[in-house]
Each structure stands twice: as structure tokens, then as C-alpha cells.
Write an enzyme that holds these catalytic residues in place. Structure first.
Site, PDB file in Angstrom:
ATOM      1  N   LYS A   1      74.741  67.131  34.059  1.00  0.00           N
ATOM      2  CA  LYS A   1      75.890  66.912  34.933  1.00  0.00           C
ATOM      3  C   LYS A   1      75.381  66.327  36.244  1.00  0.00           C
ATOM      4  O   LYS A   1      74.268  66.626  36.676  1.00  0.00           O
ATOM      5  CB  LYS A   1      76.635  68.224  35.219  1.00  0.00           C
TER       6      LYS A   1
ATOM      7  N   GLU B   1      82.065  60.311  31.641  1.00  0.00           N
ATOM      8  CA  GLU B   1      82.255  60.024  33.066  1.00  0.00           C
ATOM      9  C   GLU B   1      80.999  59.386  33.672  1.00  0.00           C
ATOM     10  O   GLU B   1      81.079  58.463  34.486  1.00  0.00           O
ATOM     11  CB  GLU B   1      82.606  61.310  33.820  1.00  0.00           C
TER      12      GLU B   1
ATOM     13  N   HIS C   1      35.862  32.727  36.920  1.00  0.00           N
ATOM     14  CA  HIS C   1      34.625  32.748  37.705  1.00  0.00           C
ATOM     15  C   HIS C   1      34.142  34.186  37.822  1.00  0.00           C
ATOM     16  O   HIS C   1      34.940  35.112  37.980  1.00  0.00           O
ATOM     17  CB  HIS C   1      34.899  32.169  39.096  1.00  0.00           C
ATOM     18  N   ASN C   2      32.812  34.385  37.741  1.00  0.00           N
ATOM     19  CA  ASN C   2      32.258  35.748  37.830  1.00  0.00           C
ATOM     20  C   ASN C   2      33.039  36.694  36.920  1.00  0.00           C
ATOM     21  O   ASN C   2      33.470  37.773  37.337  1.00  0.00           O
ATOM     22  CB  ASN C   2      32.304  36.263  39.275  1.00  0.00           C
TER      23      ASN C   2
ATOM     24  N   GLU D   1      32.268  32.996  32.593  1.00  0.00           N
ATOM     25  CA  GLU D   1      30.961  32.813  33.228  1.00  0.00           C
ATOM     26  C   GLU D   1      30.060  34.010  32.961  1.00  0.00           C
ATOM     27  O   GLU D   1      30.499  35.160  33.015  1.00  0.00           O
ATOM     28  CB  GLU D   1      31.125  32.614  34.731  1.00  0.00           C
TER      29      GLU D   1
ATOM     30  N   ASP E   1      26.416  35.253  34.452  1.00  0.00           N
ATOM     31  CA  ASP E   1      25.268  35.115  35.351  1.00  0.00           C
ATOM     32  C   ASP E   1      24.125  35.952  34.779  1.00  0.00           C
ATOM     33  O   ASP E   1      24.174  37.188  34.819  1.00  0.00           O
ATOM     34  CB  ASP E   1      25.624  35.602  36.759  1.00  0.00           C
TER      35      ASP E   1
ATOM     36  N   HIS F   1      26.067  40.005  39.531  1.00  0.00           N
ATOM     37  CA  HIS F   1      26.054  39.034  40.626  1.00  0.00           C
ATOM     38  C   HIS F   1      24.748  39.214  41.384  1.00  0.00           C
ATOM     39  O   HIS F   1      24.568  40.189  42.100  1.00  0.00           O
ATOM     40  CB  HIS F   1      27.258  39.244  41.548  1.00  0.00           C
TER      41      HIS F   1
ATOM     42  N   GLU G   1      24.880  30.821  33.706  1.00  0.00           N
ATOM     43  CA  GLU G   1      24.068  30.591  34.898  1.00  0.00           C
ATOM     44  C   GLU G   1      22.761  31.333  34.694  1.00  0.00           C
ATOM     45  O   GLU G   1      22.697  32.550  34.822  1.00  0.00           O
ATOM     46  CB  GLU G   1      24.804  31.079  36.148  1.00  0.00           C
TER      47      GLU G   1
ATOM     48  N   SER H   1      29.366  20.988  37.809  1.00  0.00           N
ATOM     49  CA  SER H   1      29.905  22.230  38.361  1.00  0.00           C
ATOM     50  C   SER H   1      29.855  22.131  39.876  1.00  0.00           C
ATOM     51  O   SER H   1      28.783  21.979  40.471  1.00  0.00           O
ATOM     52  CB  SER H   1      29.087  23.423  37.870  1.00  0.00           C
TER      53      SER H   1
ATOM     54  N   ARG I   1      33.837  21.311  36.437  1.00  0.00           N
ATOM     55  CA  ARG I   1      34.130  22.716  36.718  1.00  0.00           C
ATOM     56  C   ARG I   1      34.071  22.942  38.226  1.00  0.00           C
ATOM     57  O   ARG I   1      33.130  22.508  38.890  1.00  0.00           O
ATOM     58  CB  ARG I   1      33.126  23.632  36.019  1.00  0.00           C
TER      59      ARG I   1
ATOM     60  N   ASP J   1      65.168  45.036  51.674  1.00  0.00           N
ATOM     61  CA  ASP J   1      66.007  44.001  52.287  1.00  0.00           C
ATOM     62  C   ASP J   1      65.541  42.652  51.723  1.00  0.00           C
ATOM     63  O   ASP J   1      64.736  41.965  52.354  1.00  0.00           O
ATOM     64  CB  ASP J   1      65.849  43.993  53.814  1.00  0.00           C
TER      65      ASP J   1
ATOM     66  N   ASN K   1      69.494  46.204  52.928  1.00  0.00           N
ATOM     67  CA  ASN K   1      69.725  47.488  52.254  1.00  0.00           C
ATOM     68  C   ASN K   1      70.330  47.369  50.865  1.00  0.00           C
ATOM     69  O   ASN K   1      71.239  48.108  50.505  1.00  0.00           O
ATOM     70  CB  ASN K   1      70.636  48.377  53.117  1.00  0.00           C
TER      71      ASN K   1
END
Length: 736
Positions: free
Chosen positions: A196, A237, A347-348, A377, A379, A392, A426, A504, A531, A632, A656
């Protein structure tokens, strides 16, 4: 290094056995189980609409399961997981000092459910559990995987099957059924769960769904639905109140404009609407098919009539949405050389956070492939025990084994797209570990690796995605991608191009070439791959705007996939089309070796793009911890293309109201190179004293945007669906 699909005869190598470990689960108190008579409760109505109340797997999930959450070899703890009655979320409990805490995750935020030891976490730490008892829930965005082990294989399968059914039903609804969404909030607003709703609870519901309604108006609406006059809403309702709340006057006006006085659309009237929408090839047969697909009233369907409800269902469906449905499949010519395509590139790829101290993970490769990435990639650095590692270099990022990444490529690179994958290596390893890299590539990838020129290969052209994706294929781009230093391209094409040479470039070098070489750089990119990667100075792994690189025909525009923002929105929009296969055919002006196109001087306007921003529906709340905060909203339309086309215009804000705000404002743009344009629809929460907050966005190429009345289905920062949040707009594209 280029990979393609493996041959069907290829067999996976068996993984070495993992030493058994001992896990000590913790017992947790169970919350009260769902009571009988569930369909009387608001929450279960959502599952009933999904047709899953009698499904055995879903019923088992509603009862809940004690699953072991696995984070490491020592952190393996039992948690109670249970599907909520809304069918949209899973509740779980965890132990923290002195008090248990409760959390939920949403089914719509799940990207994949994997069985067995198919995640980095379970491969490393799940050895104590049989693979048949294990599953991984992978989420969209940055949220970490949830690695779980069930008490039995059957219980694990119930969760795998149940989640698959729930996700499939949510996808099938395609955001048409907002009742499912609002019943979720109805269930939460019913504070004592008595089915309810008092006026106070109704007011809480309104705040939850992002609308700040005047108290007098809200109470008058409440009293109109309170047929029993007892200051409570229950049963029919409540449904009447929700129907009034979800009314769409703007759709009713459009419907009545075509249906006339009888308030139903006949097949010819629906055809007239489709023709005004600019639907190419609309026929009576197509109109009949739409009625049989989307009309809910069986009597109307038998008489080939469409009611207002059916009309709304159609406009909220993928067929009634803004992307061209035919473009959701591979529809472009895939037999042109690789240099003629934009190729989704990362990348990475190994990083899940910043490039200074963030973790590296094979899961980052899995997620990139799940987004359609075709160039990743690696590395590669010297590692202990003769095993090369990926991280990295010269930073605090964690390290992962090269061989584990290659296994992730083998297992996940072709789940979404059959077209070739480029491994950008790489290499910082000495000869001994280079030999180990070559050994892993050959033993793990096997026939997937491209090691020789394909038959009938034109030496002056790269092979096509189709050729690479369909002869028993796939072998590395030591054959088709040789790293080469690119200086300023010659003013005209070389007499004998070297298509296998790949340059690259950092974003700074690429921008310099765009400024200084202009058209010559575009001609170079018509036959050879280039690249582009982010500057190393981007310590937080931020991205550059990829549009400038695409304007000059660069194919491999590499971005940090782990970093959300408008740059990744553009990348996702660029590759949303063509079946999300990761290859998009470049416009003709970027494929011709003798092209005269220059993005700096594209010529006069050729297209007028007009968009009328009408309304929005069910925008999400930005701060769930502040239930009284209301959005908003304003809408901004951004045009990304050649410099002369780049522009943005926005509507006023609606104070609102994040539930059903109305604008009715028209924005217009003149475009010179429409074939390169991406359109980004953005909704923000206006703030007069600080930058606006992001609410949602959707991006796609102008060439894949349908005209007429359309719903724009909004996405979050991480690219997850914000269902059922939509914009309702009218689009007109006039080409001269």
C-alpha cells in the site's frame, strides 16, 4: 603482429593443474526469505512482466545462494547473494567490523558471465575450487570482476543460466517497458512493504524517480486515484497512478495527428507516418508487420490496427530508435585493403587505471575485445625466470606475464568480431626473451598467427578484412606490419607504395603532420597504415580528441580504453556501426590515392542538420545519497567533424524535473563534410555556480542517424545503458 580466426581443427593446450588450496568460508545470517503470494507484491510484478516468475533458475536466485567470493589466495569469503524481486538487481551481504553491510549490483550493468576459471582472478586464486563450481561476473566500466565459487556445480549453473535469462529479457524489452523500471522504485518507496502507498510514500517515490512535483498537484493526483477514499493506494489504484505519471502527451499529439477521430491507426495511416519519418522503402506490408510486432491489443491486431500503446511501444523499440537498424550488422564492403578502414585501437591496453601506478591485468584485454577493439598494445620487458612481462616501463604499474596476455588474445579476441587483430608489440627485451616471446606466439596462437603472405596478394596493397577474417587464417604482422619511421610525406603518392610499413606517431607529431603536410598525409594514409597514440605526458591516462586524426585518414587512432570521457564516447560512436566489428570503411575522399580533400578547406556547406529537442524520460539521479536532489536537465548537441563543422548548441535547462522534462527547442547546423561527422547528444545537470554535471550521452555517425521522431537511448560515462532514460527528438537532414 596480425592475428585472425583460428582453424576449426585447432585445439587448445591443456592448462597445468593448479595446486589445491584450503578456503575457510564464513557463515553469515540469512535475511528473511521471500514470502508466498509473491505476485501480490509490487516487486514481483516486474518479474511477472518478464515472464520469469515460474522459472526454476530464477526462483532459486530469489531464494539466494551462499557463494564464496575470491579475491586472492588468502581472501576467500562466503557471502549471501540473492536476486531482488524487481528482477533488475542482486542483493548481497558482507561482513565488516561490528555490523553487516548490504549492497546490490544491477543486472543491466553486467557485461558478461563466464563459467569456470575464465578470469585472471580465478586462474590465479581459484585452484581450490573445481571449475564447474566457478563463475565470473564481469561488469561494464571500471568495476572489478566478481569471482565466485558455488557449493555445487548445479548451483553455479543456476546462476549462470538465471543471469543469462534476465539479461536476455532486459535486452528484449529494449527499454520499452518503463513499468519494470518504475516498479523497482515503487518497491523501494513502499517503506513497510505492505503493498500500500501512503501520500508520504508516493512523495518519496516521486523524488526517487527524479521529479519534484508541487505538493498540491501531487496530492490532487493521489486523490484522483484513491477510489476507496481511505488515504492509501493499493492494487489497481497504484497502477492508475503510475499510468498517469507515465503519460506522454507529446506522443499522444503525434498519434492523434495521424489517427484522426477514431483514435486508432489503420495500416495506411501508419504507412503515412512512416513515409513522413523518411523511412526508405516503407510499404503497407511493412506497416502490417509493425502492427503485428508491437501492438498489445489482440483485437486491434486482428483488424490490423495500432493503438496508442502499440504506437508508443514501436517508437521506444530499436526499430523506432535513432540508429539505422541495418547498420547494426556488418553492411559495408569488407573487401578493400586494410588501409581503407578506421580500425578500433587501444593504447596501453594492459592498464586498468593510470599509467603511473595503476594495475595491469589480462582482463583489460578481454574488455577491450568486448568493445570491438582490433588493435591492442603489448609493452614487453625482461622478466624473471626467462619469462617476458608486460607493464608500463619505469613506472609503478604492476606486471603480467606475456604468455598470459597471448592466452587472453587466443581466448577472447574473436568472440565479438571475426576480423583480424593487430598486436602492437613494443619490444624492450633482449634476444633470449625475444625468443621466448616468439615461442609463446607460435605455441599459444598456432594457426591464428599470420606468418606468410596470403595467396594472390597484390604487393602494392594490404589484404582486406574479409580475406584476413575468412581462408584458414591468421598469422603476425611481422609479415604485414613493419614498423617504420615517417617523416613528412611526399607531395604526391610514391610510384611504388610500401603498404606493409606502419608508422607509429605521438598525437603531437600527428598534429604537426596534419598542419604541415595536409593533403599529402591523407594520400599517404590512403595506402599505408598510421598509428597515433597519446603523449606520454598524460600521466592520468587521459585521451586526445580522435576526430582530428580520423579527418586525415589515420586508421589506428589508439586511445586509453580504461579512461572514460568524450574522447571514448566518440570512439564508441565511430565503431558503433558495421556490426561493432571494429572496422569502419573510411569515406571515399580518404581512400583515393589522388584525393584532393583537405579537412582544413572542405568547401561550402552541403548538408543542413536540424534537430528539435522535445522531451526526456526517466533521467537518472546523480546522487543517490541525497534523495531530495533533483536534476535540472539541459541538452547539448555536439558536432564533431572537420574544423569548420565542429560546433555545439544547447537548450535551456528545465528546473527540478529529471522524470519528464520538456523543451521543444530547435537547433540547426550547417555541415561541409557530413560523411565525417559524429553527433553527440549530451544531457547535463545545470549548475549556475559550478560546471554542469554529466547525466548521459549517446554518439553515432550522422550517416547512421535516422530522420523523424526518434528516441535517443542514453548511456553512462562508462558506456553502460541508463535504461529507461531517453531523449525524444525530431531529426531532419537536408542534403544539397
Amino acid at each position: 603482429m596480425l592475428c585472425g580466426r583460428w582453424r576449426s581443427r585447432h585445439r587448445r593446450r591443456e592448462e597445468p593443474p593448479v595446486p589445491a588450496q584450503v578456503a575457510v568460508p564464513l557463515a553469515l545470517p540469512s535475511p528473511p526469505a521471500p514470502q508466498d503470494g509473491g505476485n501480490k507484491r509490487p516487486g514481483l510484478r516486474a518479474l511477472k512482466k518478464m515472464g520469469l516468475t515460474e522459472d526454476e533458475d530464477v526462483r532459486a536466485m530469489l531464494r539466494g545462494s551462499r557463494l564464496c567470493k575470491i579475491r586472492s589466495r588468502t581472501w576467500q569469503k562466503e557471502r549471501l547473494y540473492r536476486l531482488q524481486e524487481d528482477g533488475l538487481s542482486v542483493w548481497f551481504q558482507r561482513r565488516i567490523p561490528r555490523a553487516p553491510s548490504q549492497h546490490i549490483f544491477f543486472v543491466q550493468h553486467i557485461e558478461a558471465v563466464r563459467e569456470g576459471h575464465q578470469s585472471e582472478g580465478l586462474r590465479r586464486f581459484g585452484g581450490a575450487f573445481e571449475p564447474s563450481r566457478c563463475l565470473t561476473i564481469a561488469f561494464k566500466g571500471r568495476r572489478k570482476n566478481l569471482d565466485l565459487a558455488a557449493p555445487t556445480a548445479e548451483e553455479a549453473q543456476r546462476w549462470v543460466r538465471g543471469l543469462a535469462k534476465l539479461r536476455a529479457r532486459l535486452d528484449a524489452m529494449s527499454q520499452r517497458d518503463t513499468h519494470t523500471w518504475i516498479h523497482f522504485y515503487l518497491h523501494r518507496a513502499d517503506s513497510n512493504q505492505d503493498s500500500k502507498m501512503s501520500f508520504k510514500e508516493i512523495k518519496n517515490l516521486l523524488r526517487m524517480v527524479n521529479v519534484d512535483m508541487n505538493d498540491m498537484y501531487a496530492y490532487s493526483l493521489f486523490k484522483e486515484c484513491d477510489r476507496s477514499n481511505n488515504e492509501w493506494l493499493e492494487g489497481p489504484e497504484i497502477e492508475e497512478f503510475l499510468q498517469r505519471l507515465l503519460k506522454r502527451p507529446e506522443l499522444e499529439e503525434i498519434f492523434h495527428r495521424y489517427s484522426g477521430e477514431d483514435r486508432v491507426l489503420s495500416t495506411p495511416e501508419l504507412l503515412e507516418f512512416l513515409e513522413d519519418q523518411g523511412e526508405d522503402g516503407a510499404t503497407l506490408a511493412h506497416a502490417q508487420q509493425l502492427i503485428h510486432t508491437y501492438e498489445l491489443n489482440e483485437t486491434a491486431k486482428q483488424h490490423e490496427l495500432m493503438t496508442l500503446d502499440g504506437f508508443m511501444m514501436y517508437l521506444l523499440s530499436p526499430e523506432g530508435g535513432c540508429p539505422e537498424p541495418a547498420h547494426t550488422c556488418v553492411f559495408q564492403d569488407m573487401n578493400q585493403p586494410l588501409a581503407h578502414y578506421f580500425i578500433s585501437s587501444s593504447h596501453n591496453t594492459y592498464l586498468t587505471d593510470s599509467q603511473i601506478g595503476g594495475p595491469s591485468s589480462t582482463e583489460a584485454y578481454v574488455r577491450a575485445f568486448a568493445q570491438g577493439c582490433r588493435c591492442v598494445e603489448l609493452d614487453c620487458w625482461e622478466g624473471p625466470g626467462g619469462e617476458p612481462v608486460i607493464y608500463h616501463g619505469h613506472t609503478l604499474t604492476s606486471k603480467i606475464l606475456f604468455r598470459d596476455v597471448i592466452q587472453a588474445v587466443r581466448d577472447h579476441a574473436f568472440t565479438l568480431s571475426p576480423y583480424p587483430v593487430i598486436l602492437s608489440l613494443e619490444n624492450h627485451c633482449g634476444l633470449e626473451q625475444q625468443a621466448a616471446m616468439a615461442r609463446h606466439l607460435h605455441t599459444i596462437l598456432g594457426d591464428m598467427l599470420v606468418t606468410q603472405l596470403l595467396d594472390s596478394q597484390n604487393p602494392e596493397e594490404l589484404p582486406s578484412p574479409e580475406v584476413m577474417g575468412l581462408m584458414p587464417l591468421c598469422r603476425p604482422l611481422a609479415v604485414y606490419c613493419w614498423a617504420s619511421r615517417l617523416r613528412t610525406p611526399a607531395p604526391c603518392p610514391q610510384p611504388r607504395p610500401q603498404p606493409c610499413q606502419v608508422s607509429s606517431l605521438s598525437e603531437r607529431k600527428a598534429k604537426k603532420l596534419i598542419r604541415e603536410a595536409g593533403n599529402s598525409f591523407i594520400r599517404h594514409n590512403a595506402c599505408q597504415l598510421t598509428r597515433v597514440y597519446p603523449l606520454g605526458l598524460r600521466m592520468n591516462s587521459a585521451n586526445y580528441n580522435p576526430q582530428e586524426m580520423w579527418n586525415s585518414g589515420c586508421q589506428l587512432v589508439a586511445l586509453n580504453f580504461q579512461t572514460p570521457g568524450y574522447e571514448m564516447d566518440l570512439n564508441a560512436g565511430r565503431f558503433l556501426i558495421n556490426g561493432q566489428c571494429g572496422y569502419v570503411l573510411k569515406p571515399a575522399c580518404l581512400r583515393q590515392r589522388d584525393t584532393t580533400f583537405d579537412p582544413e578547406c572542405p568547401g561550402p556547406p552541403r548538408t543542413t542538420f536540424t534537430i528539435q529537442v522535445l522531451t526526456a524520460q526517466q533521467l537518472p539521479k546523480l546522487n543517490a545519497e541525497k534523495p531530495n536532489s533533483i536534476v535540472d536537465p539541459l541538452v547539448r548537441i555536439e558536432i564533431h567533424g572537420v574544423p569548420a563543422d565542429c560546433a555545439c548548441k544547447e537548450t535551456n535547462c528545465v528546473p527540478n524535473n529529471g522524470f519528464n522534462p520538456r523543451w521543444g527547442q530547435t537547433l540547426q547546423f550547417q555541415l561541409r563534410a557530413p560523411e565525417l561527422v559524429l553527433v553527440r547528444f549530451v544531457v547535463e545537470d545545470y549548475d549556475a555556480t559550478s560546471p554542469n554535471d554529466f547525466v548521459g550521452q549517446f554518439t553515432l555517425p550522422l550517416s547512421s542517424l535516422k530522420q523523424g521522431y526518434r528516441h535517443i537511448h542514453l548511456l553512462s560515462k562508462d558506456g553502460a545503458s541508463l535504461s529507461p532514460a531517453t531523449l525524444f527528438v525530431h531529426i531532419c537532414i537536408q542534403r544539397s
